[in-house]
Write a protein that holds these residues in place. Structure first.
Motif, PDB file in Angstrom:
ATOM      1  N   GLN A   2      74.768 -91.527  -0.129  1.00  0.00           N
ATOM      2  CA  GLN A   2      74.871 -90.916   1.449  1.00  0.00           C
ATOM      3  C   GLN A   2      73.681 -89.838   1.430  1.00  0.00           C
ATOM      4  O   GLN A   2      73.287 -89.687   2.535  1.00  0.00           O
ATOM      5  CB  GLN A   2      75.508 -90.775   1.956  1.00  0.00           C
ATOM      6  N   ALA A   3      73.132 -89.513   0.373  1.00  0.00           N
ATOM      7  CA  ALA A   3      71.610 -88.967   0.809  1.00  0.00           C
ATOM      8  C   ALA A   3      70.436 -89.077   0.421  1.00  0.00           C
ATOM      9  O   ALA A   3      70.565 -89.303  -1.175  1.00  0.00           O
ATOM     10  CB  ALA A   3      72.043 -87.303  -0.715  1.00  0.00           C
ATOM     11  N   ILE A  41      78.779 -86.401  -2.788  1.00  0.00           N
ATOM     12  CA  ILE A  41      78.326 -86.392  -3.740  1.00  0.00           C
ATOM     13  C   ILE A  41      77.540 -85.751  -4.331  1.00  0.00           C
ATOM     14  O   ILE A  41      76.560 -85.429  -4.150  1.00  0.00           O
ATOM     15  CB  ILE A  41      78.145 -88.390  -4.332  1.00  0.00           C
ATOM     16  N   PHE A  44      78.840 -87.368 -11.392  1.00  0.00           N
ATOM     17  CA  PHE A  44      78.660 -88.996 -11.730  1.00  0.00           C
ATOM     18  C   PHE A  44      77.903 -89.228 -12.871  1.00  0.00           C
ATOM     19  O   PHE A  44      77.756 -87.999 -13.134  1.00  0.00           O
ATOM     20  CB  PHE A  44      78.348 -89.120 -10.164  1.00  0.00           C
TER      21      PHE A  44
HETATM   22  O1  CP3 Z   1      74.970 -91.152  -3.896  1.00  0.00           O
HETATM   23  C1  CP3 Z   1      74.730 -90.635  -3.575  1.00  0.00           C
HETATM   24  O2  CP3 Z   1      73.410 -90.100  -2.471  1.00  0.00           O
HETATM   25  C2  CP3 Z   1      73.534 -89.581  -5.125  1.00  0.00           C
HETATM   26  C3  CP3 Z   1      72.943 -89.262  -5.689  1.00  0.00           C
HETATM   27  C4  CP3 Z   1      72.759 -90.918  -6.770  1.00  0.00           C
HETATM   28  C5  CP3 Z   1      71.333 -91.390  -6.537  1.00  0.00           C
HETATM   29  N1  CP3 Z   1      71.609 -91.842  -7.510  1.00  0.00           N
HETATM   30  C6  CP3 Z   1      70.025 -90.643  -5.926  1.00  0.00           C
HETATM   31  C7  CP3 Z   1      68.778 -91.664  -5.656  1.00  0.00           C
HETATM   32  C8  CP3 Z   1      73.412 -92.119  -7.131  1.00  0.00           C
HETATM   33  C9  CP3 Z   1      75.013 -91.691  -7.867  1.00  0.00           C
HETATM   34  C10 CP3 Z   1      72.372 -92.318  -7.878  1.00  0.00           C
HETATM   35  C11 CP3 Z   1      72.900 -93.582  -9.024  1.00  0.00           C
HETATM   36  C12 CP3 Z   1      71.863 -94.244  -9.654  1.00  0.00           C
HETATM   37  N2  CP3 Z   1      70.924 -93.802  -9.751  1.00  0.00           N
HETATM   38  C13 CP3 Z   1      72.259 -95.454 -10.023  1.00  0.00           C
HETATM   39  C14 CP3 Z   1      74.106 -96.291  -9.509  1.00  0.00           C
HETATM   40  C15 CP3 Z   1      74.336 -96.953  -8.678  1.00  0.00           C
HETATM   41  C16 CP3 Z   1      73.096 -97.878  -7.401  1.00  0.00           C
HETATM   42  O3  CP3 Z   1      72.385 -98.131  -7.175  1.00  0.00           O
HETATM   43  O4  CP3 Z   1      73.770 -98.795  -8.409  1.00  0.00           O
HETATM   44  C17 CP3 Z   1      71.688 -96.021 -10.933  1.00  0.00           C
HETATM   45  C18 CP3 Z   1      71.141 -97.577 -10.707  1.00  0.00           C
HETATM   46  C19 CP3 Z   1      70.064 -95.333 -10.619  1.00  0.00           C
HETATM   47  C20 CP3 Z   1      68.600 -95.588 -11.104  1.00  0.00           C
HETATM   48  C21 CP3 Z   1      67.756 -94.976 -10.055  1.00  0.00           C
HETATM   49  N3  CP3 Z   1      68.042 -94.334  -9.181  1.00  0.00           N
HETATM   50  C22 CP3 Z   1      67.243 -96.501  -9.190  1.00  0.00           C
HETATM   51  C23 CP3 Z   1      67.144 -98.019  -9.250  1.00  0.00           C
HETATM   52  C24 CP3 Z   1      66.355 -95.745  -8.608  1.00  0.00           C
HETATM   53  C25 CP3 Z   1      65.393 -96.785  -7.581  1.00  0.00           C
HETATM   54  C26 CP3 Z   1      65.633 -97.231  -6.437  1.00  0.00           C
HETATM   55  C27 CP3 Z   1      65.264 -96.609  -4.619  1.00  0.00           C
HETATM   56  O5  CP3 Z   1      66.500 -96.498  -4.687  1.00  0.00           O
HETATM   57  O6  CP3 Z   1      64.383 -96.032  -4.850  1.00  0.00           O
HETATM   58  C28 CP3 Z   1      66.938 -94.169  -7.511  1.00  0.00           C
HETATM   59  C29 CP3 Z   1      66.079 -93.382  -6.814  1.00  0.00           C
HETATM   60  C30 CP3 Z   1      66.727 -93.295  -5.898  1.00  0.00           C
HETATM   61  N4  CP3 Z   1      68.168 -92.165  -6.544  1.00  0.00           N
HETATM   62  C31 CP3 Z   1      66.590 -92.133  -5.122  1.00  0.00           C
HETATM   63  C32 CP3 Z   1      68.105 -91.108  -4.527  1.00  0.00           C
HETATM   64  C33 CP3 Z   1      68.115 -90.850  -3.423  1.00  0.00           C
HETATM   65  C34 CP3 Z   1      65.461 -92.577  -4.570  1.00  0.00           C
HETATM   66  C35 CP3 Z   1      64.464 -91.917  -5.134  1.00  0.00           C
HETATM   67  C36 CP3 Z   1      63.922 -91.406  -3.317  1.00  0.00           C
HETATM   68  O7  CP3 Z   1      63.783 -91.034  -2.679  1.00  0.00           O
HETATM   69  O8  CP3 Z   1      62.394 -91.709  -3.769  1.00  0.00           O
END
Ligand code: CP3
Length: 373
Positions: free
Chosen positions: A28-29, A73, A146
């Motif tokens: 959500q963020a 979260i 988490f």
């Molecule tokens: O949910 C929330 O708002 C809380 C923050 C949160 C993030 N990642 C922030 C994030 C949480 C709980 C996660 C969990 C996470 N991270 C998972 C499990 C959940 C899922 O999506 O299946 C996984 C596999 C990751 C690893 C990860 N982090 C990946 C594969 C990526 C790239 C994908 C993408 O969307 O770019 C990230 C980066 C990431 N984590 C971003 C955010 C907001 C985007 C990064 C950015 O702002 O550039």
């Protein structure tokens, strides 16, 4: 006796059926919010954002201010744990995470030992963020901490990046089972402590993200017989009474974490999201891990799942993120379908996976308006 603040999400996790159900959204963020993009630009890199309590608190609060979600979260990432273990972790713009792949025993031996205090010194900003969030959030907002499930985190550590079928992790699990077991053990121990410290810092509940459960039937232990790579997980139980891959690599390590956290934080509320594990996999999550709630992915028929679970079971999910992008009548109908599938049952409204950057903010507003009627 003084009563605490009325945290609806926490009540739902305790088994109360609430109407409307409490709501939050995975990721959500994130980049669909203009204010997130502004803070992200100010912070510099994604990891700087995760490790700066000022910025991490701010982006966690943004969706709460805008939408009044029932749950906030913690803003961080599942990959800060491999980073704390000493593995190199980077986020490449537009591509996602990159780690120096753990391909064998030598790389494993370079990781920090489970008892190394440097791990938690590295993660100290996360605990500071949690503490400040609990102080700054509205009292009725449930604060969620988490971490990743051991298998999902291990798959990134081994593959060095997200891989569609987790081939590197599955191959290593077969070629050097002892090594992958040792890695999983390390993650169970360290992340149990990590979750306990999030609770101690002020988290009300936690979610364990098993985002890569879906490939597990194929990642069988070497003693296994022939297992169909996908399909009905419950029927892929290995011969000779041996457990199947979902249990061995995912549900059992998660169960150890759940028990370990509860031993230190009695009554700790824990959600397990086992994405891709199918109807049968989802049905096994609570019985096999001891979790309080099962996070349901969008591919599962929520009504069919509820029909298989005892009425007291808590579910969370599972609106399709693409339906949220589409908006309109289809969105309203999907919200209604989640309500109908869980009417009178304890449920937490959410998506069936993370919200995507192209989602219009107005559609999130519409979803919540429909939900809250
Ligand atoms: O949910 C929330 O708002 C809380 C923050 C949160 C993030 N990642 C922030 C994030 C949480 C709980 C996660 C969990 C996470 N991270 C998972 C499990 C959940 C899922 O999506 O299946 C996984 C596999 C990751 C690893 C990860 N982090 C990946 C594969 C990526 C790239 C994908 C993408 O969307 O770019 C990230 C980066 C990431 N984590 C971003 C955010 C907001 C985007 C990064 C950015 O702002 O550039």
């Amino acid at each position: 006796m003084a009563t605490g603040p009325d945290r609806k999400l926490l009540r739902a996790l305790s088994g109360e059926a609430l109407s409307p159900p409490p709501a939050w959204v995975m990721r959500q963020a994130g980049r669909y919010l203009p204010e997130y993009r502004a803070t992200r630009a100010e912070a510099g890199s994604f990891l700087d954002l995760c490790y700066s309590p000022d910025f991490a608190v701010e982006v966690t609060l943004q969706p709460i201010r805008r939408f009044g979600f029932d749950g906030a979260i913690l803003f961080s990432d599942i990959l800060v744990v491999p980073h704390a273990l000493g593995q190199d972790v980077r986020f490449v713009e537009g591509e996602g995470p990159r780690l120096d792949a753990l391909t064998g025993r030598a790389a494993f031996d370079r990781l920090r030992e489970a008892g190394d205090p440097a791990i938690f010194t590295h993660l100290a900003p996360v605990f500071e963020t949690v503490g400040r969030l609990r102080a700054e959030l509205p009292p009725e907002t449930t604060l969620l901490g988490f971490c990743g499930a051991p298998w999902t985190v291990a798959s990134y550590m081994i593959g060095g990046r997200g891989t569609p079928d987790l081939a590197p992790a599955r191959a290593l699990a077969e070629a050097d089972t002892a090594l992958v077991d040792a890695l999983i053990d390390r993650l169970v121990t360290v992340q149990t402590e990590y979750l306990v410290r999030q609770f101690e810092a002020g988290a009300d509940a936690v979610q364990i993200f098993e985002s890569h459960a879906g490939v597990l039937p194929a990642a069988r232990p070497p003693t296994a017989g022939t297992v169909e790579p996908v399909g009905d997980v419950a029927e892929s139980a290995l011969p000779g009474g041996s457990e199947d891959a979902l249990t061995r690599w995912s549900l059992k390590p998660i169960a150890r974490m759940v028990a370990g956290v509860r031993a230190r934080v009695p009554g700790a509320k824990i959600i397990v999201f086992a994405r891709g594990s199918g109807l049968d996999g989802h049905a096994r999550v609570i019985p096999e891990t001891g979790a309080d709630a099962v996070g349901v992915d969008w591919a599962v028929d929520l009504k069919a799942l509820r029909a298989r679970l005892p009425a007291r079971t808590v579910t969370q999910g599972n609106l399709h993120p693409e339906t949220l992008i589409a908006g309109g009548d289809a969105l309203d109908a999907a919200v209604d379908a989640v309500r109908a599938a869980t009417a009178g049952l304890p449920h937490v409204f959410n998506l069936g996976h993370g919200i995507t950057p192209q989602t219009p903010v107005a559609h999130v507003e519409r979803m919540l308006a429909r939900l809250r009627g």
